[in-house]
Motif scaffolding. Structure first.
Motif, PDB file in Angstrom:
ATOM      1  N   ILE A   1       0.861  -1.188   0.000  1.00  0.00           N
ATOM      2  CA  ILE A   1       0.000   0.000   0.000  1.00  0.00           C
ATOM      3  C   ILE A   1       0.899   1.240   0.000  1.00  0.00           C
ATOM      4  N   LYS A   2       0.644   2.096  -0.955  1.00  0.00           N
ATOM      5  CA  LYS A   2       1.371   3.362  -1.019  1.00  0.00           C
ATOM      6  C   LYS A   2       0.346   4.466  -1.216  1.00  0.00           C
ATOM      7  N   ASN A   3       0.394   5.475  -0.392  1.00  0.00           N
ATOM      8  CA  ASN A   3      -0.570   6.583  -0.465  1.00  0.00           C
ATOM      9  C   ASN A   3      -2.017   6.080  -0.486  1.00  0.00           C
ATOM     10  N   LYS A   4      -2.301   5.137   0.389  1.00  0.00           N
ATOM     11  CA  LYS A   4      -3.645   4.569   0.561  1.00  0.00           C
ATOM     12  C   LYS A   4      -4.165   3.847  -0.687  1.00  0.00           C
ATOM     13  N   LYS A   5      -3.269   3.434  -1.551  1.00  0.00           N
ATOM     14  CA  LYS A   5      -3.669   2.671  -2.746  1.00  0.00           C
ATOM     15  C   LYS A   5      -2.781   1.425  -2.840  1.00  0.00           C
ATOM     16  N   ALA A   6      -3.398   0.325  -3.293  1.00  0.00           N
ATOM     17  CA  ALA A   6      -2.597  -0.885  -3.492  1.00  0.00           C
ATOM     18  C   ALA A   6      -1.781  -0.761  -4.770  1.00  0.00           C
TER      19      ALA A   6
END
Lengths: 89, 552
Positions: free
Chosen positions: A45-50
Motif C-alpha cells: 500500500i502506497k498513499n492509501k492505494k494498493a
C-alpha cells in the motif's frame, strides 16, 4: 533466466516481461484485501492505494483478482513459458 | 504452422489432452495449446484421483499405464478435539479390505506434472498438434460465433469448434461472455508442501492410507473450522504431499490473513500433532512448497451450477465448466468425463456442420445426465461438515466426517456408482476384464516405478528370474471366467430389463442397513485378518513377478 526463492523450494520462475496483474488506481479503495490473501507478497500500500510490488514469486492463483471488492485488479496469465513452474504439484 | 483446425483445445491439464486425442482419433485436425513449457508444471493439487475416474474415464487411461505414485486404499480421519491434551478420535472406516487392497485401490496418488505430460504425449502421438509455452489471450468471435483464438505472440488460430480446458479461473470463458467470475467465498487457497521421506518409513507410517485431520477452530491445526477443508496428507512413492486450504472469505465477510494463518497451522501440525511430531517430522525433508486456488461448493449454488458451459462454437470442460467436486474436492474424474463428452459432441457438431448453441446444448444435457458428475458436484457432506465444525457439535462432526470421508459415503455414492456400472456394462461387458487388468498393471507400475509402454530392464530381469507360469495360467483362466460371467449377467439383464427396478433405491437401502452391517463387517475383517494378510501377500508376490503383458 530462471529464479528460485528459499521461501518456496521446488518452484522456479521465468520472469514475465509484462506485468500480468494490474491495479486500476481510480477503483482501488486501499482496503488491503489483496495483501491479506497473497502468499507471495506481490502487493503493497502506497498513499492509501494498493500497488503491485513484485510478481516475481506469484504462483498465478488469482486470489487477488477474486477478493478485490472494488474490482480494481485485472488478472491475466503470464505470457507463454513464463511465470512459475514446479514438478511437485 | 497451420492456422486452421477443426478443433482447438485450450489447456493441457488433465482434461484437455483427452478431448484433443478423441477429436484427432476421429480424423479431425486438432490443436492443443498450453501456456506452460511442459504440460502440468502449473498444476498444483494434492491428489488422489478416485477409482471411478479410471473405471469410467478415457479408454487410453483404462488401457494405459500412467505415472502413479501410490495406490490409496483408505482414509484415516483424525478428529482433533483437543490438541494440547492429544484428545483425538479416529474414523478409519473407509478402507478396502485385504486381500483386495492394495491391488484394488479406491484411488491413485499422483503428481500432476508427469501425469498431464503423459496424457499430452499420447495425444501428440495420435496426431494432435501441440503448441506449448503459448498463452491464449483472447477469443476470436465472428457473427456471435467463437471462431478461434489469439495468442500472446499475436498469432491467430481458427477452428470450427473450441474446447476450453483453461481451469477454474475461466478467463477466456468470461471473455467469451459464457461465464462470470466466481465470488471469493467460492474460492479456497491451498497451501501445499511436498516432503521427501524414505519409502520404508512411509510404508510403516501410512501404508496406502490417506490421512485427513479435522478439528475445532481454536486447535489451529486445520484451517479455522468451517472455512476450509482441514489438513490432508497423501503418501506418495517416496514423499508425502501435504495440503491445508482455506477460503478467501470467512463467514462474516472478514478476509483472513492467509499467510499468517497458514504459518500457524503448519507450525502446530508439525510440532503438536502426535503422529506427525513423532513419526514424520524427524525423518522428513521439505522438498517443495507451493500454493494454488481452486473453486469449492460451486455445485451447491444454483446460479453458479447453472452457469452455461457452452456457447456458439465453444464448449467448456473440467474446472472451467465449474465441475470441481463439491463432495470430494477433486476435479480430475469430472475433467475426464466432460472432456470425453465434449469431444464427442464436437465431433457430431463437425459432422452436422452445426456449431450453434442450440446444437451444442446436448453437451449440457449429457453432463446433467452423468450420475457421477452430478453426485460429485452436488454432494453436501463436505459443506455440512464445515458447519458442524463451526457449531462445535461433536456428534454432527463425526456424522459428516463418516458420511463424507468414511464408510458412510456408501449411503450417497452407491446409487450413482451402480448406475454408472450398469450403464457401461450394458454396452461393454468385457470392461470388467479390462478393469481387473488395469488394477494389476497399475500396481506393478507402482512396485517397479515403471510407467508408460516400455518395460524397464530392471523390471524385466526381476520378473524373468521369478516368474510363476502356473499362476499366470490361473490368472488367464480367472479372466476368461469373469468375462463369461459378465456376459451372462448382461444377457440376463437385457432379457429381463423390464422386471428390474431402477437402482434409485440403493442409497436409502444402504443408509438403512449400514449401521447394522458396519460393526459386523469390521468384526469379520478383524477375525479373518491373518488369513487375509497371507492371501494379500501371495497376490502381491504374484503381481510383482507376473509377465507384464498379462496385464496389457
Amino acid at each position: 533466466m530462471e529464479k528460485k526463492f528459499e521461501e518456496f523450494p521446488g518452484v522456479s520462475w521465468t520472469p514475465c516481461p509484462e506485468q500480468f496483474i494490474t491495479i486500476e488506481e481510480k477503483l482501488c479503495t486501499g482496503c488491503a484485501a489483496c495483501i491479506m490473501v497473497c502468499l507471495a507478497d506481490c502487493f503493497e500500500i502506497k498513499n492509501k492505494k494498493a500497488k503491485v510490488k513484485s510478481l516475481e514469486k506469484c504462483m498465478e492463483c488469482s486470489s487477488c483478482w477474486y477478493i478485490c471488492p472494488a474490482d480494481a485488479i485485472q488478472f491475466s496469465f503470464p505470457s507463454g513459458g513464463t511465470g512459475f513452474k514446479t514438478q511437485y504439484g | 504452422m497451420a492456422k486452421n483446425f477443426d478443433v482447438i483445445v485450450i489447456g493441457a491439464g488433465f482434461g484437455g489432452p483427452v478431448a484433443a486425442k478423441i477429436c484427432v482419433d476421429a480424423g479431425y485436425r486438432t490443436l492443443l495449446i498450453e501456456r506452460a513449457e511442459k504440460p502440468g508444471e502449473k498444476v498444483i493439487s494434492g491428489l488422489t484421483i478416485p477409482f471411478y475416474g479410471f473405471l469410467f474415464g478415457p479408454e487410453f487411461i483404462v488401457n494405459g499405464n500412467p505415472p502413479i505414485e501410490r495406490p490409496a486404499d483408505g482414509i484415516i480421519n483424525y478428529i482433533i478435539l483437543d490438541i494440547e491434551k492429544e484428545t483425538i478420535e479416529i474414523d478409519d472406516s473407509l478402507k478396502i479390505p485385504k486381500p483386495f487392497s492394495p491391488i484394488i485401490a479406491f484411488g491413485y496418488n499422483t503428481y500432476c506434472q508427469p501425469f498431464c505430460e503423459w496424457e499430452t504425449d499420447i495425444a501428440i502421438k495420435s496426431g494432435v498438434t501441440f503448441l506449448n509455452a503459448t498463452t491464449v489471450v483472447d477469443i476470436i468471435k465472428e457473427d456471435g460465433f467463437v471462431k478461434g483464438v489469439e495468442t500472446d505472440k499475436g498469432e491467430k488460430f481458427y477452428s470450427k469448434i473450441l474446447i476450453d480446458a483453461e481451469g477454474s479461473q475461466g478467463l477466456l470463458a468470461i471473455k467469451a461472455g459464457v461465464r462470470e467470475k466466481y465470488p471469493p467465498e467460492m474460492i479456497s487457497l491451498a497451501d501445499t508442501y511436498d516432503y521427501i521421506i524414505s519409502k520404508k518409513l512411509l510404508d510403516n507410517i501410512f501404508g496406502y492410507t490417506v490421512s485427513f485431520c479435522w478439528g475445532w477452530d481454536e486447535e489451529k491445526i486445520a484451517p479455522p473450522l468451517g472455512y476450509g477443508n482441514g489438513l490432508m496428507l497423501w503418501p506418495y512413492r517416496e514423499s508425502i504431499h501435504f495440503i491445508q486450504d482455506q477460503c478467501l472469505v470467512l463467514e462474516n465477510n472478514k478476509i483472513p490473513n492467509l499467510k499468517k494463518n497458514f504459518q500457524t497451522y503448519h507450525k502446530n501440525i508439525t510440532s503438536k500433532l502426535p503422529f506427525w511430531k513423532n513419526n514424520v517430522a524427524p525423518y522428513a525433508k521439505l522438498r517443495a512448497k507451493m500454493f494454488q486456488g481452486f473453486e469449492i461448493f460451486v455445485g451447491l449454488k444454483k446460479n453458479l451450477r447453472n452457469m452455461p458451459n457452452y456457447t456458439d462454437g465453444m464448449l467448456l470442460i473440467g474446472d472451467a465448466a465449474g465441475l470441481e467436486s463439491t463432495e470430494l474436492c477433486d476435479g480430475v474424474p469430472s475433467a475426464w468425463f466432460s472432456a470425453e463428452i465434449a469431444a464427442k459432441v464436437a465431433i457430431s457438431a463437425i459432422e452436422a456442420n452445426d456449431f450453434s448453441a442450440s446444437f451444442l446444448s446436448i453437451y449440457d444435457m449429457q453432463i446433467k445426465d452423468h450420475p457421477i458428475i452430478q453426485w460429485s458436484i452436488s454432494g453436501r457432506n463436505r459443506h455440512d461438515l464445515r458447519f458442524a465444525q463451526k457449531s462445535h457439535d461433536k456428534e454432527e462432526l463425526k456424522k459428516y466426517v463418516h458420511n463424507g470421508w468414511g464408510l458412510g459415503a456408501l449411503t450417497h455414492f452407491s446409487t450413482p456408482l451402480i448406475q454408472m456400472i450398469v450403464k457401461i456394462l450394458r454396452e461393454h461387458p468385457e470392461i470388467v476384464k479390462r478393469w481387473i487388468k488395469m488394477y494389476f498393471r497399475y500396481f506393478q507400475n507402482y512396485l517397479y516405478n515403471d510407467y508408460g509402454t516400455k518395460i524397464s530392464k530392471y523390471r524385466y530381469n526381476q520378473i524373468r528370474k521369478n516368474r510363476n507360469s502356473k499362476n499366470e495360467v490361473l490368472f488367464r483362466c480367472f479372466l476368461i471366467f469373469i468375462d463369461l460371467i459378465m456376459k451372462i449377467i448382461v444377457t440376463f439383464y437385457k432379457m429381463f430389463k423390464r422386471l428390474i427396478p431402477s437402482v434409485e433405491f440403493i442409497n436409502p437401502f444402504v443408509k438403512r442397513i449400514l449401521p447394522q452391517f458396519e460393526p459386523l463387517f469390521i468384526k469379520l475383517i478383524n477375525l479373518l485378518e491373518p488369513l487375509l494378510n497371507l492371501l494379500s501377500k501371495k497376490i502381491i508376490k504374484f503381481t510383482q513377478y507376473a509377465n507384464p503383458y498379462l496385464f496389457s
